[in-house]
Design an enzyme around this catalytic site. Structure first.
Site, PDB file in Angstrom:
ATOM      1  N   SER A  68      35.874  34.498  42.151  1.00 20.04           N
ATOM      2  CA  SER A  68      36.326  33.153  41.807  1.00 20.04           C
ATOM      3  C   SER A  68      37.850  33.114  41.790  1.00 20.04           C
ATOM      4  CB  SER A  68      35.800  32.720  40.435  1.00 20.04           C
ATOM      5  OG  SER A  68      36.328  31.459  40.088  1.00 20.04           O
ATOM      6  N   VAL A  95      42.531  38.744  39.056  1.00 17.68           N
ATOM      7  CA  VAL A  95      42.582  39.611  40.234  1.00 17.68           C
ATOM      8  C   VAL A  95      42.374  38.778  41.502  1.00 17.68           C
ATOM      9  CG1 VAL A  95      41.568  41.622  41.393  1.00 17.68           C
ATOM     10  CG2 VAL A  95      41.832  41.633  38.910  1.00 17.68           C
ATOM     11  N   CYS A  96      41.467  37.818  41.459  1.00 17.71           N
ATOM     12  CA  CYS A  96      41.210  36.954  42.627  1.00 17.71           C
ATOM     13  C   CYS A  96      42.444  36.133  42.966  1.00 17.71           C
ATOM     14  CB  CYS A  96      40.024  36.039  42.358  1.00 17.71           C
ATOM     15  SG  CYS A  96      38.483  36.912  42.024  1.00 17.71           S
ATOM     16  N   ASP A  97      43.098  35.622  41.954  1.00 18.58           N
ATOM     17  CA  ASP A  97      44.337  34.872  42.113  1.00 18.58           C
ATOM     18  C   ASP A  97      45.380  35.753  42.804  1.00 18.58           C
ATOM     19  OD1 ASP A  97      47.174  34.331  41.019  1.00 18.58           O
ATOM     20  OD2 ASP A  97      46.151  32.491  40.421  1.00 18.58           O
TER      21      ASP A  97
END
Length: 167
Positions: free
Chosen positions: A54, A59-61
């Protein structure tokens, strides 16, 4: 497939593991609520597929921002696709707020066809496991990284180097 975990707890990945040398499986995925996309839409280009659970997580950001920075340096023959199960309008909102404009965000929210085709669908959460795939212009898989722990960062340098070898 190796055991995957979320914060050390085992999770189950559904689908078929993709390996280097395989023909990349096609998929039907959402560009918006009304427009679909598939791997064949990017034929003739080198594709780096960055898979994230997501965009609204740390971490995804960071992963998506990093590949957005790299995208500008890789040229017009490369496309970076970021795939999650976030709704397309949530992806657009996040990209606008983050200033991310070089990667293409796609959503697997409807039927998880990408997750199943690439072996990254997390059964327990119905999210996608963090992973990286590099596919050459002819559709062959040239680099794969399935992360063992969902909260870890991928090997950015190795993925970028795999792309550079193809352009």
């Amino acid at each position: 497939m190796a055991q995957a975990t979320f914060k050390g707890n085992p999770i189950t990945l559904v689908g078929t593991e993709v390996k280097v040398g395989d023909q990349a499986p096609d998929f039907k995925i959402s560009k918006s609520l009304v427009e679909d996309a598939s791997l064949s839409d990017y034929a003739g280009k080198v594709k780096l597929i960055s898979v994230v659970p997501s965009l609204d997580t740390g971490v995804c950001d960071a992963q998506t921002r990093r590949f957005n920075e790299e995208a500008a340096k890789l040229g017009d023959n490369v496309v970076i696709l970021t795939i999650s199960v976030d709704l397309p309008f949530a992806q657009s909102r996040w990209c606008g707020a983050a200033g991310v404009d070089k990667v293409v965000t796609l959503s697997d929210y409807k039927n998880r066809s990408f997750g199943k085709a690439y072996g990254v669908l997390i059964e327990e959460f119905q999210l996608l496991m963090r992973s990286i795939f590099v596919i050459d212009a002819e559709g062959k898989v040239q680099y794969v990284e399935y992360l063992g722990e969902m909260t870890e960062h991928p090997n950015y340098e190795a993925a970028i180097e795999a792309v550079k070898k193809l352009v």
